[in-house]
Design an enzyme around this catalytic site. Sequence first.
Site, mmCIF file in Angstrom:
data_model
loop_
_atom_site.group_PDB
_atom_site.id
_atom_site.type_symbol
_atom_site.label_atom_id
_atom_site.label_comp_id
_atom_site.label_asym_id
_atom_site.label_seq_id
_atom_site.Cartn_x
_atom_site.Cartn_y
_atom_site.Cartn_z
ATOM 1 C CB SER A 94 96.286 26.858 -3.129
ATOM 2 O OG SER A 94 96.011 27.340 -1.833
ATOM 3 C CE LYS A 97 99.528 27.728 -0.210
ATOM 4 N NZ LYS A 97 98.113 28.067 -0.402
ATOM 5 C CG ASP A 187 88.895 32.772 5.495
ATOM 6 O OD1 ASP A 187 88.221 31.750 5.684
ATOM 7 O OD2 ASP A 187 88.888 33.412 4.433
ATOM 8 C CB SER A 343 98.007 23.841 0.034
ATOM 9 O OG SER A 343 97.679 24.942 -0.769
ATOM 10 C CG ASN A 344 101.822 26.154 5.921
ATOM 11 O OD1 ASN A 344 101.702 27.355 6.098
ATOM 12 N ND2 ASN A 344 102.004 25.298 6.917
ATOM 13 C CG ASN A 345 96.614 29.234 3.107
ATOM 14 O OD1 ASN A 345 96.818 28.879 1.949
ATOM 15 N ND2 ASN A 345 95.460 29.055 3.696
ATOM 16 C CG HIS A 396 87.744 35.250 -3.073
ATOM 17 N ND1 HIS A 396 87.114 34.265 -3.794
ATOM 18 C CD2 HIS A 396 87.809 34.790 -1.806
ATOM 19 C CE1 HIS A 396 86.789 33.256 -2.997
ATOM 20 N NE2 HIS A 396 87.211 33.550 -1.783
ATOM 21 C CB THR A 456 95.133 20.987 -5.200
ATOM 22 O OG1 THR A 456 95.821 21.202 -3.953
ATOM 23 C CG2 THR A 456 95.339 19.557 -5.657
ATOM 24 N N GLY A 457 94.100 23.766 -5.838
ATOM 25 C CA GLY A 457 93.657 25.053 -5.319
ATOM 26 C C GLY A 457 92.169 25.036 -5.078
ATOM 27 C CB SER A 458 89.876 24.301 -3.024
ATOM 28 O OG SER A 458 88.484 24.282 -2.810
ATOM 29 C CG LEU A 459 90.250 30.459 -2.429
ATOM 30 C CD1 LEU A 459 90.559 31.790 -3.121
ATOM 31 C CD2 LEU A 459 90.371 30.613 -0.917
#
Length: 509
Positions: A94, A97, A187, A343-345, A396, A456-459
Amino acid sequence: MKLKSRMKQGALLVVIAVLVGFSFIGQEEALFVNASEEITETEFAENATLEEKLAVLLENDQLDGTVTGVSVKHADSGELLFSQDGNIRLHPASNMKLITSAAALDTLGADYRFSTEVLTDGAQKGNILHGDLYIKGKGDPTLLKIDFDQFATDLKDQGISKVKGDLVGDDTWYDDVRLSEDLNWSDEPFYTGAQISALTLSPNDDYDAGTVIIQVSTKEEVGGKAEVTVSPETDYVTIENNTEMVPAGERKDISIEREHGSNKIIIEGTMPVDGSNSRSWVSVWEPTGYATDVFRKALEEQGITFIGKSEERFEATPVDATVLTSKKSMPLEELLIPFMKLSNNGHGEVLTKEMGKVVHNEGSWDKGIEVMEEVITELGVNPDTILLRDGSGMSHKNMIPANDLAQLLYTAQEKSWFPVFQHALPIAGEPERFVGGTLRNRMTSEPTKSNVTAKTGSLTGVSTLSGYVTTADGENLIFSIMINNYLGSTRNIQAVEDSIATTLARHEF
């Protein structure tokens, strides 16, 4: 500038344990950590340089087997102060963004608003509207049921009580590709992977467009099914309730998931009679139909009915149609708060398509990404070393080096829209949800609290943190931390990020 990636002799004295707590998987890109006050503490030699300190932190065992890109710049001069694998292309999660927000502000402007219109191709005679009734979406992800209620009230106030025609949903402002090409099938049923339509609806003011809220509540009787409600109320989804009420004290185990390719939402598991509610934001299949269905219900609640065999259709509004009522969204400046803080996709993908529509008259990912690439090239990012695939960071296949992301954050400071951009970033340790955002439970004590502002970012396998921090002696820094290919606990890897940010905040030049 060639920078060392390892400490000098004598830099490290002691590394003390990391203590963090785990929170939940949510709309925030994937995971965020509910960190305790006791963040990583590292003691350094008295005269250790910033380079030496960061090199020590990057020796952390949690990073074994990862590729970790770190870039630190002086915010005022742009001088590169530290880099480890800063030119290696990595997945931003993220942190993508940051790119989308900067491009949207530069392209659309902070005052930009989305619009939605209700139109007709007919004419009103008495209380009857002779012609079709169109609801035309132009991308607004913030539409709520209350807005559809207002549309219906406006029509009633115009004296309309019957419509001799069809209700038509128009989502042609964007193309009909609902999901970005790299979104995982797994997802797709969840709100983190909601479908994108120019005509859509959010269930509450988090503005997770294209989703409904499913709530599972307890009942007093053992043996029956738990209570299930859908918000907003709609017939567009079908509930299959396979739950079972069990005695007090037994384990609550509820799963809520939409069946792929349909709007059947299957709810299974056990709910104790003393159990707490379970809620889940579930994406809908084809959100245009969802929005149109909720609008029809709003019309019915105002006593507006359709004469004869009325159908719901989905097609473009005639160019000569008459606007009966309309609404403009909040400005982009305000929309960026839920987009970046939470962090709204979906917002990332809507903004991508909107940029394509405004610049190239094509509301598609391809054209939107083309605009984003042009903007960030002007912001100092090397276009030959990046790959952009979406606007949210769910892909990814997105790739950008930490040095380039830090450069974007540096050059953005020169733009008139920078205060809006910076204000939208999560702020470490600030408990208010729309202030601290995904950092509200991280770095909750000085010197990082209210000092670190970062995305922030997380996958799966990816954790990132990029933003701004002020040192103990008042120097403003920019940092980008991108960790790829890790296995194990996200809370541990995010604690490493927090230790780096904390070290920057404590440093004195």
